[in-house]
Design a protein around this motif. Structure first.
Motif: not given
Length: 65
Positions: A10-15, A17-22
């Motif tokens: 879940l932490i990897l998916i969250f990170l 997502g942040i990377f993709i949105n950036t």
């Protein structure tokens, strides 16, 4: 720390997502337009050269005497 062992994905998916949105937000910015319309002026400082008195400092000194 047991929850970290169980939910590391879940932490990897969250990170991710942040990377993709950036990346998406950076692609939306137009650097050429920014450089073309850059009208940013620096803040004028009175203390750029401490040896010379500026006109505002001279006025203050004249008023104090």
């Amino acid at each position: 720390m047991e929850w970290l062992e169980n939910y590391w994905w879940l932490i990897l998916i969250f990170l991710a997502g942040i990377f993709i949105n950036t990346i998406k937000d950076l692609q939306k910015t137009s650097f050429k337009d920014y450089l073309k319309n850059k009208n940013i002026k620096p803040i004028p400082y009175d203390d750029d050269s401490p040896t010379e008195k500026t006109s505002s400092n001279k006025k203050l000194d004249d008023n104090n005497q």
